[in-house]
Design an enzyme around this catalytic site. Structure first.
Site, PDB file in Angstrom:
ATOM      1  N   GLU A   1      -4.828   4.201   5.721  1.00  0.00           N
ATOM      2  CA  GLU A   1      -4.519   3.936   4.320  1.00  0.00           C
ATOM      3  C   GLU A   1      -5.118   5.077   3.472  1.00  0.00           C
ATOM      4  O   GLU A   1      -4.614   5.442   2.419  1.00  0.00           O
ATOM      5  CB  GLU A   1      -5.174   2.598   3.934  1.00  0.00           C
ATOM      6  CG  GLU A   1      -4.957   2.187   2.519  1.00  0.00           C
ATOM      7  CD  GLU A   1      -5.743   0.924   2.155  1.00  0.00           C
ATOM      8  OE1 GLU A   1      -5.566  -0.116   2.816  1.00  0.00           O
ATOM      9  OE2 GLU A   1      -6.536   1.004   1.203  1.00  0.00           O
TER      10      GLU A   1
ATOM     11  N   SER B   1     -10.924  -0.143   3.170  1.00  0.00           N
ATOM     12  CA  SER B   1     -10.127  -0.259   4.406  1.00  0.00           C
ATOM     13  C   SER B   1      -9.631   1.124   4.820  1.00  0.00           C
ATOM     14  O   SER B   1      -8.954   1.785   4.024  1.00  0.00           O
ATOM     15  CB  SER B   1      -8.914  -1.152   4.174  1.00  0.00           C
ATOM     16  OG  SER B   1      -9.339  -2.393   3.688  1.00  0.00           O
TER      17      SER B   1
ATOM     18  N   ARG C   1       0.818  -1.227   0.000  1.00  0.00           N
ATOM     19  CA  ARG C   1       0.000   0.000   0.000  1.00  0.00           C
ATOM     20  C   ARG C   1       0.854   1.281   0.000  1.00  0.00           C
ATOM     21  O   ARG C   1       0.490   2.298   0.575  1.00  0.00           O
ATOM     22  CB  ARG C   1      -0.948   0.038   1.213  1.00  0.00           C
ATOM     23  CG  ARG C   1      -1.963  -1.053   1.255  1.00  0.00           C
ATOM     24  CD  ARG C   1      -2.925  -1.043   0.059  1.00  0.00           C
ATOM     25  NE  ARG C   1      -3.768  -2.205   0.133  1.00  0.00           N
ATOM     26  CZ  ARG C   1      -3.429  -3.412  -0.342  1.00  0.00           C
ATOM     27  NH1 ARG C   1      -2.278  -3.573  -0.984  1.00  0.00           N
ATOM     28  NH2 ARG C   1      -4.221  -4.429  -0.224  1.00  0.00           N
TER      29      ARG C   1
HETATM   30  C1  LIG Z   1     -15.539  -0.256  -1.208  1.00  0.00           C
HETATM   31  C2  LIG Z   1     -14.060  -0.012  -1.422  1.00  0.00           C
HETATM   32  C3  LIG Z   1     -13.203  -1.110  -1.557  1.00  0.00           C
HETATM   33  C4  LIG Z   1     -11.831  -0.906  -1.757  1.00  0.00           C
HETATM   34  N1  LIG Z   1     -11.041  -2.008  -1.885  1.00  0.00           N
HETATM   35  C5  LIG Z   1      -9.701  -1.856  -2.070  1.00  0.00           C
HETATM   36  C6  LIG Z   1      -8.847  -3.012  -2.215  1.00  0.00           C
HETATM   37  O1  LIG Z   1      -9.301  -4.150  -2.197  1.00  0.00           O
HETATM   38  N2  LIG Z   1      -7.521  -2.794  -2.373  1.00  0.00           N
HETATM   39  C7  LIG Z   1      -6.984  -1.545  -2.425  1.00  0.00           C
HETATM   40  O2  LIG Z   1      -5.766  -1.428  -2.577  1.00  0.00           O
HETATM   41  N3  LIG Z   1      -7.764  -0.442  -2.296  1.00  0.00           N
HETATM   42  C8  LIG Z   1      -9.095  -0.570  -2.135  1.00  0.00           C
HETATM   43  N4  LIG Z   1      -9.904   0.543  -1.996  1.00  0.00           N
HETATM   44  C9  LIG Z   1      -9.290   1.881  -2.013  1.00  0.00           C
HETATM   45  C10 LIG Z   1      -9.363   2.597  -3.398  1.00  0.00           C
HETATM   46  O3  LIG Z   1     -10.326   2.022  -4.224  1.00  0.00           O
HETATM   47  C11 LIG Z   1      -8.032   2.550  -4.131  1.00  0.00           C
HETATM   48  O4  LIG Z   1      -7.027   3.141  -3.352  1.00  0.00           O
HETATM   49  C12 LIG Z   1      -8.088   3.286  -5.480  1.00  0.00           C
HETATM   50  O5  LIG Z   1      -6.897   3.079  -6.195  1.00  0.00           O
HETATM   51  C13 LIG Z   1      -8.342   4.780  -5.318  1.00  0.00           C
HETATM   52  O6  LIG Z   1      -8.610   5.304  -6.600  1.00  0.00           O
HETATM   53  P1  LIG Z   1      -9.283   6.721  -6.791  1.00  0.00           P
HETATM   54  O7  LIG Z   1      -9.222   7.051  -8.235  1.00  0.00           O
HETATM   55  O8  LIG Z   1     -10.640   6.703  -6.177  1.00  0.00           O
HETATM   56  O9  LIG Z   1      -8.291   7.645  -5.967  1.00  0.00           O
HETATM   57  P2  LIG Z   1      -8.654   8.977  -5.161  1.00  0.00           P
HETATM   58  O10 LIG Z   1      -9.374   8.577  -3.914  1.00  0.00           O
HETATM   59  O11 LIG Z   1      -9.312   9.956  -6.029  1.00  0.00           O
HETATM   60  O12 LIG Z   1      -7.196   9.478  -4.789  1.00  0.00           O
HETATM   61  C14 LIG Z   1      -6.377   8.760  -3.905  1.00  0.00           C
HETATM   62  C15 LIG Z   1      -5.037   9.489  -3.762  1.00  0.00           C
HETATM   63  O13 LIG Z   1      -4.322   9.452  -4.990  1.00  0.00           O
HETATM   64  C16 LIG Z   1      -4.106  10.771  -5.506  1.00  0.00           C
HETATM   65  N5  LIG Z   1      -4.338  10.667  -6.955  1.00  0.00           N
HETATM   66  C17 LIG Z   1      -5.401  10.115  -7.575  1.00  0.00           C
HETATM   67  N6  LIG Z   1      -5.218  10.091  -8.904  1.00  0.00           N
HETATM   68  C18 LIG Z   1      -4.020  10.653  -9.139  1.00  0.00           C
HETATM   69  C19 LIG Z   1      -3.260  10.922 -10.328  1.00  0.00           C
HETATM   70  N7  LIG Z   1      -3.701  10.611 -11.550  1.00  0.00           N
HETATM   71  N8  LIG Z   1      -2.060  11.505 -10.189  1.00  0.00           N
HETATM   72  C20 LIG Z   1      -1.580  11.829  -8.955  1.00  0.00           C
HETATM   73  N9  LIG Z   1      -2.245  11.619  -7.800  1.00  0.00           N
HETATM   74  C21 LIG Z   1      -3.449  11.027  -7.899  1.00  0.00           C
HETATM   75  C22 LIG Z   1      -5.097  11.656  -4.780  1.00  0.00           C
HETATM   76  O14 LIG Z   1      -4.614  12.977  -4.689  1.00  0.00           O
HETATM   77  C23 LIG Z   1      -5.193  10.974  -3.430  1.00  0.00           C
HETATM   78  O15 LIG Z   1      -4.116  11.336  -2.608  1.00  0.00           O
HETATM   79  C24 LIG Z   1     -11.299   0.381  -1.811  1.00  0.00           C
HETATM   80  C25 LIG Z   1     -12.167   1.494  -1.678  1.00  0.00           C
HETATM   81  C26 LIG Z   1     -13.523   1.296  -1.496  1.00  0.00           C
HETATM   82  C27 LIG Z   1     -14.440   2.480  -1.387  1.00  0.00           C
END
Ligand SMILES: Cc1cc2nc3c(=O)[nH]c(=O)nc-3n(C[C@H](O)[C@H](O)[C@H](O)COP(=O)(O)OP(=O)(O)OC[C@H]3O[C@@H](n4cnc5c(N)ncnc54)[C@H](O)[C@@H]3O)c2cc1C
Length: 340
Positions: free
Chosen positions: A336, A240, A165
């Site tokens: 996380e 998480s 992570r």
């Molecule tokens: C129901 C649920 C289940 C999940 N299960 C998992 C799992 O099994 N495993 C896991 O690892 N995670 C899991 N997650 C967490 C999440 O889905 C992941 O971390 C995912 O990669 C986040 O993507 P996002 O586009 O929503 O990021 P965001 O929430 O929009 O951003 C996350 C971070 O990344 C930065 N960021 C986003 N995009 C960029 C970019 N293009 N360039 C630079 N910085 C950027 C943002 O500034 C922020 O700091 C889960 C979340 C939920 C709600």
């Protein structure tokens, strides 16, 4: 031409469903627009953050700056031989749509990462992982735009310095780069299916699958996740909330003496990983509800917004959980989720 909105409510843009006001909000549709934004006055003057699907963020106050919403799209083949294919996906593509596309084409490697919310660009940031697979296993390289000078750079897998992570993008380069695209190398045949982890094998048996394929493994993961995790459309959450901590072997032996049933897994450098969900559950938090916020009844790692909670209420709950786990186990949980 830059698009810029003012005073935008971020509630539809984060899966916690938290109301927070962004002073400025800009939607980015391609890398050139991002470079143009980086050169703009507003970018130089304002604090800024990139938002993908908003599934790993918690806003604890209004965002007094510029929120950049990543809406870049496109998937292209960059290389192919008899055994493997390399695909470059724009960072604003939805991760799960990419997984389904690859499964449909019979390209293997990310089927265990089915149904993880969010965008492709966020996947390398915390090296998303589930069911025994991490995205670092298939990442060839990551293209970024430097938010200091707008220049482009490509990071090899090694340069991403992936850990559990974690990556260089979540540490040293936090808020300093925009990930514009990610290149994955996937198998075209002789797929190495990973069905040992969690309930995948049991679920495949229940689905009466005797010879698993990429599709059936993906279907099994989707089934398990749908049954286990709360649907963000029904109840706000970010998956998480905490990372699973790893502790020294000595600290673990001491804990095991007091808590003989403590679950654990080997971690790197002879350390021991302990499931954060178990620690939280032992402190009596599982299923607890305090006003608008709480801990999910099926999964103690997931903090939830039951209604119109404020981000600071979730943060307060997280702080209380950290304190009680520290008092009982002498382990400090770390979030996380990215907190703003
Ligand atoms: C129901 C649920 C289940 C999940 N299960 C998992 C799992 O099994 N495993 C896991 O690892 N995670 C899991 N997650 C967490 C999440 O889905 C992941 O971390 C995912 O990669 C986040 O993507 P996002 O586009 O929503 O990021 P965001 O929430 O929009 O951003 C996350 C971070 O990344 C930065 N960021 C986003 N995009 C960029 C970019 N293009 N360039 C630079 N910085 C950027 C943002 O500034 C922020 O700091 C889960 C979340 C939920 C709600």
């Amino acid at each position: 031409m830059l698009n810029l909105e003012k005073n935008v409510d971020l509630k539809p843009f984060n899966t916690f469903g938290i109301r927070a006001n962004a002073k400025y909000f800009s939607r980015i549709h391609n890398a050139d627009q991002m470079k143009e934004l980086v050169r703009s006055e507003i970018f130089k003057d304002e604090r800024h953050v990139v938002l993908g699907g908003g599934s790993n963020v918690l806003f604890i106050r209004d965002f007094d700056g510029l929120v950049i919403h990543n809406e870049t799209k496109g998937i292209e083949k960059v290389n192919e031989n008899d055994d493997t294919i390399s695909l470059r996906a724009s960072s604003g593509e939805l991760w799960h749509s990419l997984v389904l596309h690859c499964v449909a084409e019979n390209w293997g490697g990310i089927e265990n990462l089915s149904l993880i919310p969010g965008t492709v660009g966020a996947a390398p940031i915390q090296n998303i992982g589930a069911y025994g697979v991490e995205v670092r296993d298939v990442i060839e390289n990551v293209d970024v735009i430097d938010l200091g000078d707008g220049s482009s750079k490509t990071f090899t897998n090694d340069e991403c310095r992936f850990e559990y992570r974690e990556s260089v993008f979540k540490r040293e380069l936090k808020e300093k780069i925009f990930i514009s695209s990610v290149t994955l190398r996937l198998s075209k045949k002789n797929h190495r299916l990973n069905t040992q982890y969690g309930a995948i094998n049991d679920t495949l048996r229940a689905m009466q699958v005797s010879e698993p394929t990429l599709r059936s493994v993906s279907d099994a993961v989707i089934k398990i996740r749908t049954e286990k995790l709360p649907d963000v459309r029904a109840v706000g959450n970010a998956g998480s909330f905490f990372k699973n901590p790893d502790i020294s072997a000595e600290a673990f032996e001491k804990l095991k003496h007091t808590f003989p049933g403590i679950p654990h897994y080997p971690a790197a450098n002879q350390r021991v990983k302990v499931p954060a969900g178990w620690l939280i559950e032992q402190c009596g938090w599982k299923g607890k509800k305090i006003n608008h916020v709480g801990v999910h009844a099926m999964q103690a790692l997931v903090l939830v917004n039951f209604g119109d909670a404020k981000g600071e209420e979730i943060f307060q709950l997280a702080t209380e959980i950290i304190t009680s786990v520290r008092e009982k186990f002498s382990i400090t949980l770390t979030p996380e989720v990215n907190i703003f």
